[in-house]
Motif scaffolding. Structure first.
Motif, short mmCIF file in Angstrom:
data_model
loop_
_atom_site.label_atom_id
_atom_site.label_comp_id
_atom_site.label_asym_id
_atom_site.label_seq_id
_atom_site.Cartn_x
_atom_site.Cartn_y
_atom_site.Cartn_z
N ALA A 10 0.58 1.60 2.08
CA ALA A 10 1.69 2.09 1.27
C ALA A 10 2.63 0.93 0.89
CB ALA A 10 2.43 3.18 2.03
N LYS A 11 3.61 1.24 0.06
CA LYS A 11 4.53 0.24 -0.48
C LYS A 11 5.26 -0.51 0.65
CE LYS A 11 6.84 -1.60 -3.92
NZ LYS A 11 6.18 -2.46 -4.87
N ASP A 27 11.06 2.08 2.59
CA ASP A 27 11.36 3.50 2.81
C ASP A 27 10.38 4.38 2.03
OD1 ASP A 27 13.46 2.87 4.47
OD2 ASP A 27 15.00 3.12 2.92
N ARG A 28 10.18 4.05 0.76
CA ARG A 28 9.24 4.83 -0.05
C ARG A 28 7.83 4.78 0.53
NH1 ARG A 28 7.29 2.73 -5.47
NH2 ARG A 28 5.27 2.69 -4.50
N GLY A 29 7.43 3.63 1.05
CA GLY A 29 6.10 3.49 1.65
C GLY A 29 5.91 4.41 2.84
N ARG A 30 6.93 4.54 3.67
CA ARG A 30 6.83 5.44 4.82
C ARG A 30 6.62 6.88 4.37
NH1 ARG A 30 10.35 1.53 6.67
NH2 ARG A 30 12.26 2.63 6.07
N LEU A 65 0.24 7.97 8.17
CA LEU A 65 -0.92 8.69 7.63
C LEU A 65 -1.43 9.70 8.65
CD1 LEU A 65 -3.12 8.17 5.17
CD2 LEU A 65 -4.42 7.20 7.03
N LEU A 66 -1.58 9.28 9.89
CA LEU A 66 -2.09 10.17 10.93
C LEU A 66 -1.09 11.27 11.25
CD1 LEU A 66 -3.87 7.61 13.27
CD2 LEU A 66 -4.90 9.15 11.58
N ARG A 159 2.05 9.99 -3.41
CA ARG A 159 3.48 9.78 -3.65
C ARG A 159 4.23 10.95 -3.05
NH1 ARG A 159 2.29 5.22 -4.19
NH2 ARG A 159 2.19 4.06 -6.12
N ALA A 160 5.21 10.64 -2.22
CA ALA A 160 6.07 11.69 -1.67
C ALA A 160 6.91 12.24 -2.82
CB ALA A 160 6.97 11.11 -0.58
N GLU A 161 7.43 13.43 -2.64
CA GLU A 161 8.22 14.05 -3.71
C GLU A 161 9.38 13.16 -4.15
OE1 GLU A 161 9.32 18.10 -3.11
OE2 GLU A 161 7.35 18.60 -2.30
N THR A 162 9.90 12.37 -3.24
CA THR A 162 11.00 11.48 -3.58
C THR A 162 10.52 10.10 -4.00
OG1 THR A 162 11.22 10.79 -1.29
CG2 THR A 162 12.61 12.63 -2.02
N GLY A 163 9.18 9.87 -3.89
CA GLY A 163 8.62 8.56 -4.22
C GLY A 163 8.56 8.35 -5.71
#
Length: 166
Positions: A10-11, A27-30, A65-66, A159-163
């Motif tokens: 992730a990012k 943060d976005r990557g998490r 991911l897990l 992509r998370a909803e906030t990503g």
């Protein structure tokens, strides 16, 4: 039939003065890594083995991911995945020795190697973005994995909803 899931980390953040291998997720990557796990839970199911690069961003991607996936496979830090060439990645895949013929193996890795691996195995031109996932069905043995035995069954960018975008 074995399944190979190739995940690009992730990012990541790029703090000044930090070595590449020590770069953490942004943060976005998490958030995106957890979203990738949720997507895998809905679209792939179980996992027998997960190989991850020893870089901090891939290990953090794996953990998130897990969490999102709700799975606890065997996780192995695979040194060869960090800065891996296509040849390195092919040797890793073709050297897999899983007990079940229908095993699912996940590689959490970096570009350009991750995208090159998908293309080499499937013949499909794929450019995995951060949080990108490619699911490959392997007809036959791991040792014989190539464009004549592998099919790209899914491609997804988590992509998370906030990503946002890459």
């Amino acid at each position: 039939m074995p399944t190979l899931v190739v995940v690009r980390h992730a990012k990541a953040d790029s703090p000044v003065g930090l070595q590449d291998i020590a770069r953490p997720l942004a943060d976005r990557g998490r958030a995106d890594a957890a979203a990738a796990g949720r997507w895998l839970a809905q679209n792939v199911g179980g996992c027998d083995l997960l190989l991850t690069s020893p870089a901090r961003r891939t290990e953090e991607t794996t953990a998130r991911l897990l969490d999102g996936w709700g799975r606890t496979p065997v996780v192995v830090d695979e040194e060869r995945l960090y800065e891996a060439s296509l040849g390195d990645m092919l040797r890793i895949v073709r050297g897999l020795d899983t007990e079940r013929p229908d095993s699912t193996v996940v590689l959490v890795a970096h570009n350009p190697g991750a995208s090159a691996l998908v293309e080499a195995l499937t013949g499909e031109v794929v450019q995995l973005r951060t949080g990108g996932i490619a699911v490959i069905e392997v007809a036959g043995e791991w040792a014989d994995a190539d464009t004549t035995s592998c099919t790209l069954s899914h491609q997804h960018t988590a992509r998370a909803e906030t990503g946002g975008e890459d």
